[in-house]
Design a protein around this motif. Structure first.
Motif, PDB file in Angstrom:
ATOM      1  N   ASP A 150       0.854  -1.188   0.000  1.00 54.70           N
ATOM      2  CA  ASP A 150       0.000   0.000   0.000  1.00 54.70           C
ATOM      3  C   ASP A 150       0.886   1.232   0.000  1.00 54.70           C
ATOM      4  O   ASP A 150       1.655   1.448   0.941  1.00 54.70           O
ATOM      5  CB  ASP A 150      -0.889  -0.023   1.253  1.00 54.70           C
ATOM      6  N   GLU A 151       0.798   2.008  -1.062  1.00 54.42           N
ATOM      7  CA  GLU A 151       1.625   3.207  -1.166  1.00 54.42           C
ATOM      8  C   GLU A 151       0.843   4.286  -1.901  1.00 54.42           C
ATOM      9  O   GLU A 151       0.034   3.991  -2.774  1.00 54.42           O
ATOM     10  CB  GLU A 151       2.917   2.888  -1.913  1.00 54.42           C
ATOM     11  N   SER A 152       1.106   5.522  -1.542  1.00 56.71           N
ATOM     12  CA  SER A 152       0.461   6.669  -2.189  1.00 56.71           C
ATOM     13  C   SER A 152       1.508   7.651  -2.677  1.00 56.71           C
ATOM     14  O   SER A 152       2.627   7.688  -2.151  1.00 56.71           O
ATOM     15  CB  SER A 152      -0.457   7.404  -1.195  1.00 56.71           C
ATOM     16  N   ILE A 153       1.102   8.451  -3.660  1.00 52.24           N
ATOM     17  CA  ILE A 153       1.976   9.493  -4.182  1.00 52.24           C
ATOM     18  C   ILE A 153       1.113  10.696  -4.560  1.00 52.24           C
ATOM     19  O   ILE A 153      -0.013  10.527  -5.029  1.00 52.24           O
ATOM     20  CB  ILE A 153       2.796   8.978  -5.389  1.00 52.24           C
ATOM     21  N   ARG A 154       1.626  11.882  -4.313  1.00 58.43           N
ATOM     22  CA  ARG A 154       0.918  13.116  -4.710  1.00 58.43           C
ATOM     23  C   ARG A 154       1.378  13.489  -6.111  1.00 58.43           C
ATOM     24  O   ARG A 154       2.581  13.531  -6.397  1.00 58.43           O
ATOM     25  CB  ARG A 154       1.215  14.241  -3.734  1.00 58.43           C
ATOM     26  N   ILE A 155       0.411  13.720  -6.981  1.00 59.04           N
ATOM     27  CA  ILE A 155       0.686  14.043  -8.377  1.00 59.04           C
ATOM     28  C   ILE A 155       0.127  15.429  -8.666  1.00 59.04           C
ATOM     29  O   ILE A 155      -1.041  15.701  -8.387  1.00 59.04           O
ATOM     30  CB  ILE A 155       0.057  13.001  -9.316  1.00 59.04           C
TER      31      ILE A 155
ATOM     32  N   GLN B 103       4.350   0.186 -19.527  1.00 60.43           N
ATOM     33  CA  GLN B 103       5.463   1.143 -19.479  1.00 60.43           C
ATOM     34  C   GLN B 103       5.896   1.412 -18.045  1.00 60.43           C
ATOM     35  O   GLN B 103       7.080   1.591 -17.766  1.00 60.43           O
ATOM     36  CB  GLN B 103       5.060   2.448 -20.150  1.00 60.43           C
ATOM     37  N   ALA B 104       4.940   1.440 -17.130  1.00 57.43           N
ATOM     38  CA  ALA B 104       5.215   1.827 -15.747  1.00 57.43           C
ATOM     39  C   ALA B 104       5.718   0.676 -14.886  1.00 57.43           C
ATOM     40  O   ALA B 104       6.470   0.901 -13.946  1.00 57.43           O
ATOM     41  CB  ALA B 104       3.947   2.409 -15.114  1.00 57.43           C
TER      42      ALA B 104
ATOM     43  N   GLU C 299      -1.892   3.000  -4.631  1.00 56.78           N
ATOM     44  CA  GLU C 299      -1.853   1.657  -5.206  1.00 56.78           C
ATOM     45  C   GLU C 299      -1.794   0.650  -4.066  1.00 56.78           C
ATOM     46  O   GLU C 299      -0.993   0.797  -3.142  1.00 56.78           O
ATOM     47  CB  GLU C 299      -0.631   1.472  -6.117  1.00 56.78           C
ATOM     48  N   ARG C 300      -2.661  -0.355  -4.157  1.00 54.20           N
ATOM     49  CA  ARG C 300      -2.683  -1.416  -3.142  1.00 54.20           C
ATOM     50  C   ARG C 300      -2.670  -2.776  -3.816  1.00 54.20           C
ATOM     51  O   ARG C 300      -3.290  -2.960  -4.857  1.00 54.20           O
ATOM     52  CB  ARG C 300      -3.938  -1.327  -2.283  1.00 54.20           C
ATOM     53  N   ARG C 301      -1.978  -3.701  -3.181  1.00 47.79           N
ATOM     54  CA  ARG C 301      -2.038  -5.113  -3.565  1.00 47.79           C
ATOM     55  C   ARG C 301      -2.456  -5.875  -2.317  1.00 47.79           C
ATOM     56  O   ARG C 301      -1.797  -5.826  -1.293  1.00 47.79           O
ATOM     57  CB  ARG C 301      -0.671  -5.601  -4.041  1.00 47.79           C
TER      58      ARG C 301
ATOM     59  N   SER D 272       6.411   1.275  -5.883  1.00 44.92           N
ATOM     60  CA  SER D 272       7.034   2.606  -5.830  1.00 44.92           C
ATOM     61  C   SER D 272       7.432   3.085  -7.217  1.00 44.92           C
ATOM     62  O   SER D 272       7.190   4.237  -7.584  1.00 44.92           O
ATOM     63  CB  SER D 272       8.279   2.581  -4.930  1.00 44.92           C
ATOM     64  N   ALA D 273       8.034   2.205  -7.998  1.00 46.98           N
ATOM     65  CA  ALA D 273       8.474   2.570  -9.343  1.00 46.98           C
ATOM     66  C   ALA D 273       7.289   2.876 -10.254  1.00 46.98           C
ATOM     67  O   ALA D 273       7.332   3.823 -11.042  1.00 46.98           O
ATOM     68  CB  ALA D 273       9.324   1.443  -9.939  1.00 46.98           C
ATOM     69  N   THR D 274       6.236   2.095 -10.138  1.00 47.24           N
ATOM     70  CA  THR D 274       5.037   2.315 -10.956  1.00 47.24           C
ATOM     71  C   THR D 274       4.413   3.665 -10.642  1.00 47.24           C
ATOM     72  O   THR D 274       4.080   4.438 -11.550  1.00 47.24           O
ATOM     73  CB  THR D 274       4.020   1.177 -10.739  1.00 47.24           C
ATOM     74  N   LEU D 275       4.250   3.966  -9.360  1.00 48.05           N
ATOM     75  CA  LEU D 275       3.668   5.249  -8.977  1.00 48.05           C
ATOM     76  C   LEU D 275       4.539   6.414  -9.446  1.00 48.05           C
ATOM     77  O   LEU D 275       4.022   7.429  -9.919  1.00 48.05           O
ATOM     78  CB  LEU D 275       3.445   5.306  -7.466  1.00 48.05           C
ATOM     79  N   ALA D 276       5.846   6.270  -9.338  1.00 50.69           N
ATOM     80  CA  ALA D 276       6.748   7.331  -9.782  1.00 50.69           C
ATOM     81  C   ALA D 276       6.630   7.546 -11.293  1.00 50.69           C
ATOM     82  O   ALA D 276       6.637   8.690 -11.767  1.00 50.69           O
ATOM     83  CB  ALA D 276       8.195   6.999  -9.407  1.00 50.69           C
TER      84      ALA D 276
END
Length: 164
Positions: A11-16, A35-36, A109-111, A144-148
């Motif tokens: 479970d991770e979040s990112i501000r866009i 791609q992500a 994003e959560r798994r 983390s990489a996908t969210l970035a």
């Protein structure tokens, strides 16, 4: 192996700094995940265009020399807010949730493994991926990489689509 660690939720979040509509358009475009994602390299679908509720697709994954397909069904589709799919072979549910805020969008994003990892997933991970605990650690890095990647793609879109 520590089952709690191996089958933990991710479970991770990112501000866009982009409007939710821009982020949503990336999430429902199957090309985004190929791609992500560090592991997913292709999808096979019966139709073209954005993902939609109830759709089933095959995800093609690679990790080192291991190559495998997964069958996934979109289980949640709340336009502009949430998309989720269930991966049959592993039992995982992948969910992306968007929340608008003053600076743009918070993407989460959560798994989850609601019933634990499937026997197939545990065996496959043990034989080809160095164990399920190791693969879960890798997946955590992949989140983390996908969210970035999504953040970068959304923020580099032409024009300024941030909310005012």
């Amino acid at each position: 192996m520590n089952p709690a660690r191996a089958e933990r939720d991710l479970d991770e979040s990112i501000r866009i700094h982009a409007a939710p509509d821009r982020v949503w358009s990336l999430l429902i475009d199957p090309r985004t995940m190929t791609q992500a994602s560090p592991e997913l390299f292709a999808t096979t679908r019966r139709r073209r265009g954005p993902l939609r509720a109830g759709e089933t697709f095959v995800g093609w994954n690679r990790n080192g020399l291991a190559l495998w397909p997964t069958v996934n069904t979109v289980t949640a589709f709340d336009i502009g807010r949430e998309i989720a799919w269930h991966t049959r072979s592993s039992g995982a549910v992948w969910t992306y949730t968007l929340t608008a805020d003053a600076d743009g969008t918070v993407l989460r994003e959560r798994r989850r493994l609601p019933d634990g990892a499937s026997a197939t997933a545990r065996l496959f991970a043990r034989v080809l991926l160095g164990g399920i605990e190791r693969h879960t650690d890798e997946l955590s890095e992949h989140v983390s990489a996908t969210l970035a990647w999504i953040k970068s793609a959304a923020e580099s879109a032409p024009g300024d689509d941030r909310p005012e």
